[in-house]
Each structure stands twice: as C-alpha cells, then as structure tokens.
Write a protein that holds these residues in place. Structure first.
Motif, PDB file in Angstrom:
ATOM      1  N   CYS A  89       1.602  -2.204  -3.081  1.00  0.00           N
ATOM      2  CA  CYS A  89       0.315  -2.269  -2.402  1.00  0.00           C
ATOM      3  C   CYS A  89       0.069  -0.948  -1.692  1.00  0.00           C
ATOM      4  CB  CYS A  89       0.315  -3.416  -1.390  1.00  0.00           C
ATOM      5  SG  CYS A  89      -1.280  -3.668  -0.599  1.00  0.00           S
TER       6      CYS A  89
ATOM      7  N   TRP B 298      -1.166  -5.257  -5.638  1.00  0.00           N
ATOM      8  CA  TRP B 298      -2.246  -5.748  -4.784  1.00  0.00           C
ATOM      9  C   TRP B 298      -3.390  -4.742  -4.790  1.00  0.00           C
ATOM     10  CZ3 TRP B 298      -1.823  -9.826  -0.894  1.00  0.00           C
ATOM     11  CH2 TRP B 298      -0.645 -10.573  -1.011  1.00  0.00           C
TER      12      TRP B 298
ATOM     13  N   ASP C 297      -6.608  -3.541  -2.759  1.00  0.00           N
ATOM     14  CA  ASP C 297      -7.243  -3.642  -1.455  1.00  0.00           C
ATOM     15  C   ASP C 297      -8.751  -3.860  -1.633  1.00  0.00           C
ATOM     16  OD1 ASP C 297      -7.560  -3.644   1.291  1.00  0.00           O
ATOM     17  OD2 ASP C 297      -6.643  -1.698   1.616  1.00  0.00           O
TER      18      ASP C 297
END
Length: 103
Positions: A34, A62, A64
């Motif tokens: 991430c 991930w 954002d």
C-alpha cells in the motif's frame, strides 16, 4: 463472571458465552502493498510486476482514494484507471487480492 479457576478454564468459559472467533482469511495475514497514491493503472501494473521481478511475495495491493473520480466514493477515475476489471483480474491471476480504499 468466569470462575475458572485456571486460566484455560476461564478461557473456555468465556468461549461458551461468546463463541469461538473465526480464523481470518489467510491472505489477510500476509504482506499488503500500500502506498499513498498510484498515478494510474500502468503504475499499479508496474509495481505489481516488480514484486514478481524481484521475487518478493505479497498477498494484496491497496489502492488509495486517488483511483476514484474526483475523490467520490464508489467511483473510478476511468481516465487514469480505464479498465478496473482487467486490473483486478490481472492481480487475481497471480493469487493476489486488490483492495480499493474507501475512507
């Protein structure tokens, strides 16, 4: 009140009241990649490929809030991330998950 008297008995008495906790999904225990922002779909694909190039395992990537259209929840910026289904399928093809952050 859980009278025990031993800690293991206290735990068993507690579990009788609350139930046993489910085991988490195995991928949730691994490494999650991430970072604050991926510029676009090509950037996500590049980062994903570099983990393979350097033989670094990971379980989830991930995205954002920058993947959204104007930071509006449950949307995609189709100019920067034109094919979210393909992007997710490419990641999944190698046994990984993709998580789109909504915060």
């Amino acid at each position: 009140l859980f009278p025990g008297p031993r800690p293991s008995q206290v735990f068993e008495q507690y579990v009788q009241v609350t139930g046993r906790a489910a085991m988490p999904n195995i991928f949730s225990l691994g490494y999650h990649q991430c970072r604050w922002n991926y510029r676009d779909q090509a950037d996500v694909e590049y980062v994903d490929s570099q983990f393979d190039a350097y033989d670094i395992p990971y379980d989830a990537i991930w995205l954002d809030i920058e993947h959204t259209d104007g930071k509006k929840y449950f949307t995609w910026d189709m100019s920067k991330f034109p094919d979210p289904t393909k992007m997710q399928n490419d990641v999944a093809a190698r046994g990984r998950k993709m998580v789109a952050i909504v915060d």
